[in-house]
Every structure is written in structure tokens, then in C-alpha cells.
Design a protein around this motif. Structure first.
Motif, short mmCIF file in Angstrom:
data_model
loop_
_atom_site.label_atom_id
_atom_site.label_comp_id
_atom_site.label_asym_id
_atom_site.label_seq_id
_atom_site.Cartn_x
_atom_site.Cartn_y
_atom_site.Cartn_z
N THR A 23 45.69 11.57 128.02
CA THR A 23 44.60 12.15 127.22
C THR A 23 44.85 11.86 125.74
O THR A 23 43.93 11.44 125.01
CB THR A 23 44.49 13.66 127.48
N GLN A 24 46.09 12.06 125.31
CA GLN A 24 46.45 11.77 123.91
C GLN A 24 46.12 10.31 123.56
O GLN A 24 45.58 10.01 122.50
CB GLN A 24 47.94 12.03 123.71
N ALA A 25 46.47 9.40 124.48
CA ALA A 25 46.25 7.97 124.22
C ALA A 25 44.76 7.61 124.20
O ALA A 25 44.34 6.73 123.44
CB ALA A 25 46.96 7.13 125.30
N LEU A 26 43.96 8.30 125.02
CA LEU A 26 42.54 7.90 125.15
C LEU A 26 41.61 8.63 124.18
O LEU A 26 40.49 8.16 123.94
CB LEU A 26 42.06 8.14 126.59
N LEU A 27 42.08 9.76 123.62
CA LEU A 27 41.17 10.53 122.75
C LEU A 27 40.56 9.73 121.60
O LEU A 27 39.40 9.95 121.25
CB LEU A 27 41.87 11.79 122.25
N PRO A 28 41.30 8.79 120.99
CA PRO A 28 40.67 8.00 119.92
C PRO A 28 39.48 7.17 120.41
O PRO A 28 38.62 6.80 119.61
CB PRO A 28 41.80 7.09 119.43
N LEU A 29 39.43 6.88 121.70
CA LEU A 29 38.30 6.10 122.24
C LEU A 29 37.19 6.98 122.80
O LEU A 29 36.16 6.49 123.23
CB LEU A 29 38.79 5.19 123.39
N MET A 30 37.43 8.32 122.82
CA MET A 30 36.41 9.22 123.37
C MET A 30 35.39 9.56 122.29
O MET A 30 35.77 9.88 121.15
CB MET A 30 37.04 10.50 123.91
N ALA A 31 34.13 9.52 122.66
CA ALA A 31 33.07 9.85 121.69
C ALA A 31 33.14 11.34 121.33
O ALA A 31 33.49 12.17 122.20
CB ALA A 31 31.71 9.54 122.31
N ASP A 32 32.82 11.70 120.11
CA ASP A 32 32.67 13.11 119.75
C ASP A 32 31.60 13.71 120.67
O ASP A 32 30.62 13.04 121.01
CB ASP A 32 32.25 13.25 118.28
N GLY A 33 31.80 14.97 121.06
CA GLY A 33 30.87 15.58 122.03
C GLY A 33 31.23 15.25 123.46
O GLY A 33 30.46 15.54 124.38
N GLY A 34 32.40 14.66 123.67
CA GLY A 34 32.82 14.29 125.03
C GLY A 34 33.32 15.48 125.84
O GLY A 34 33.23 16.65 125.42
N HIS A 35 33.87 15.20 127.01
CA HIS A 35 34.28 16.27 127.93
C HIS A 35 35.49 15.79 128.74
O HIS A 35 35.46 14.70 129.31
CB HIS A 35 33.10 16.59 128.86
N ILE A 36 36.52 16.62 128.77
CA ILE A 36 37.71 16.33 129.59
C ILE A 36 37.70 17.30 130.78
O ILE A 36 37.55 18.51 130.59
CB ILE A 36 39.01 16.56 128.77
#
Ligand code: NAP
Length: 247
Positions: free
Chosen positions: A124-137
């Protein structure tokens, strides 16, 4: 089009989540560890339905591979969807360990920890920079964190840790409008831990208010709907998906 990454999408719950998300119009990046063929079958099912999916290899226990995985995701996003970001991450990959506390070895404990808790944390730490704002985990935990089931103490403990991590993700990434929830399946008919024997399945069905164990689609449909905007105010929750298991 929203894009979802699902770890452990080659079989069981992850395969169902992938197919159900694609049916609701999402682009799907699913991962496999050992079963490339099974993952390709899931991709083919989605494409036959008119959806779009790609499969990438990922061992969630190997943190050192995460930067390369992030690059592979970025490449796929650009190539397949002409996108720079994805929207949803489902940390689903996992395996079961049945061994009472008295006999669990350090190796068994550490291996399971790497897949069930350390892996989702650093992935999750590695992928968060590629996740759009407003995303969902969405993290896949387990009803075994609520009910002390004999023989699964390390498994349930790490799932409990993942449930706690979910609330911290919601808190720390709320400023980016990223939500984080976990879902806790009860017993579901998959190949987890070698699958359910007929006798064990009957026992579990008898402990479930709705009188049966779950099927992968019982969870896949729920996760796909949780990701929709209809659930936009659901945040930092652990939601049991278990048909009323041991109530
Ligand atoms: N089934 C249940 O009753 C139940 C109940 C509660 C929670 N859960 C949770 O639901 C999740 C999915 O379980 P399932 O029942 O669908 O199990 P499953 O049918 O055995 O599928 C497991 C999936 O996880 C992947 N995987 C396993 N180890 C991995 C690793 N080191 N790195 C990356 N991927 C890995 C597998 O990939 P490959 O096949 O490619 O190797 C496969 O796609 C797990 O987190 C499990 O703990 C299941």
C-alpha cells in the motif's frame, strides 16, 4: 473508467472480486503469485464479458519486488488505459495456516506475517503515490479475528492487525479523500488451506444463520458494490461478510 488493483486475483475470492468489479465497468489489474494460467483465465473471462483486465506477477511476501511492481503498474496504466493513476486497491492475497499455538514454528509465523500484514502494509505504501485522490483501499481480513477458532492464532492475529492498519490508513490518507475499509469474510468455499472437507463444511454451515458456507461471489459482489460511489461515506470500518456466522 475507475481502475482497481486486486492482489491474489487468480483464484478464490480475488478472482470473483476481479470479475464482479469488471462487470460494474471497472478496469482491472489482478495479480497472481504461482498460478499464471489461472490468472489468464480470469482475464479471459473478463474480456469475454466485454471488460478490460491485465494480470501481473506479484509475491506480496517480497517487499524488495514492490518498486518493480509499481513500475509495471504504471506501465500497464499508460498502455492499457492511457492513465497515470488507479482508483482502488484490494489487498486480498493470502493463505491459511492451521497449527495450534503450542506447535507453530518461527518460520511458519514469519512467512505468514510477511504475506498477511507486512506485505499489505508496504505494498500500500508503494502504490499510494499512483492512487488517485478520492481512492479507496479495501483490505481482506477475516471473521476469525472476532471468533477464536482453534488452530488459526497467527492467521487471526495478523488479520486483526490488518483491521487496525485499515483505520490508520483511513486517518492518514483522509486528507487525500482516500477511504479505507476492511471486509471480514466468514467461511467461504475456496481452496484456502486445501479447501473445506464435507464434514467441516457441514459444521460451518450449521454455525451460520443463513445455513450454508459462503461462495466466492457472495464476497466478490459485496466488494465491487463497496467500491461504488453509493458507499462513499463508509470509511474506516471492518465489515463482516459471513451470512451471520457464530452469532
Ligand atoms: N476462504 C475463506 O474462508 C476466507 C475467509 C476469510 C478470509 N479469507 C481471506 O481471503 C483472501 C483470499 O483467500 P481465498 O479463500 O480466495 O484463498 P485461495 O483460493 O487459496 O486464493 C489465494 C490467492 O492469494 C494468492 N496468494 C497466495 N500467496 C501469495 C503471495 N505470497 N503473494 C501473492 N499472492 C499470493 C494466490 O495466488 P496464486 O494462486 O497465483 O499463487 C491466490 O490468488 C485471503 O486473504 C484469505 O485469508 C478467506
Amino acid at each position: 473508467m475507475s481502475i482497481v488493483i486486486i492482489t491474489g486475483g487468480s483464484r478464490g475470492l480475488g478472482a470473483s472480486i476481479a470479475i464482479q468489479c469488471a462487470r460494474r465497468g471497472m478496469g482491472v489489474i489482478l495479480t497472481y503469485n504461482r498460478n499464471k494460467q489461472a490468472a489468464e483465465k480470469v482475464v479471459a473471462t473478463i474480456e469475454a464479458d466485454g471488460g478490460k483486465a491485465v494480470a501481473l506477477e506479484l509475491d506480496v511476501s517480497t517487499r524488495a519486488s514492490f518498486p518493480a511492481f509499481r513500475s509495471a503498474v504504471a506501465e500497464m496504466l499508460a498502455k492499457t488505459w492511457n492513465a497515470e493513476t488507479f482508483d482502488f486497491l484490494v489487498n486480498n492475497a493470502g493463505y491459511g495456516l492451521y497449527n495450534p499455538i503450542a506447535t507453530v514454528t518461527e518460520d511458519e509465523f514469519d512467512s505468514l506475517f510477511r504475506v498477511l500484514l507486512k506485505g499489505p502494509f508496504f505494498l500500500t505504501q508503494a502504490l499510494l503515490p499512483l492512487m488517485a485522490d478520492g481512492g479507496h483501499i479495501v483490505n481482506v481480513t477475516s471473521a476469525t479475528s472476532r471468533v477464536a477458532t482453534p488452530g488459526v492464532a497467527p492467521y487471526a492475529s495478523f488479520k486483526g492487525g490488518l483491521e487496525v492498519l485499515t483505520r490508520y490508513l483511513a486517518k492518514e490518507f483522509g486528507e487525500r479523500r482516500i477511504r479505507a475499509n476492511s471486509i471480514a469474510p466468514g467461511p467461504i468455499r475456496t481452496e484456502l488451506g486445501g479447501g473445506l472437507s464435507e464434514e467441516f463444511e457441514a459444521l460451518l454451515a450449521g454455525q451460520t444463520a443463513l445455513g450454508r458456507v459462503g461462495e466466492p461471489d457472495d464476497v466478490g459482489c459485496m466488494v465491487a458494490s463497496l467500491l461504488s460511489d453509493d458507499n462513499r461515506w463508509v470509511n474506516a470500518q471492518n465489515i463482516e461478510v459471513a451470512g451471520g456466522y457464530l452469532i
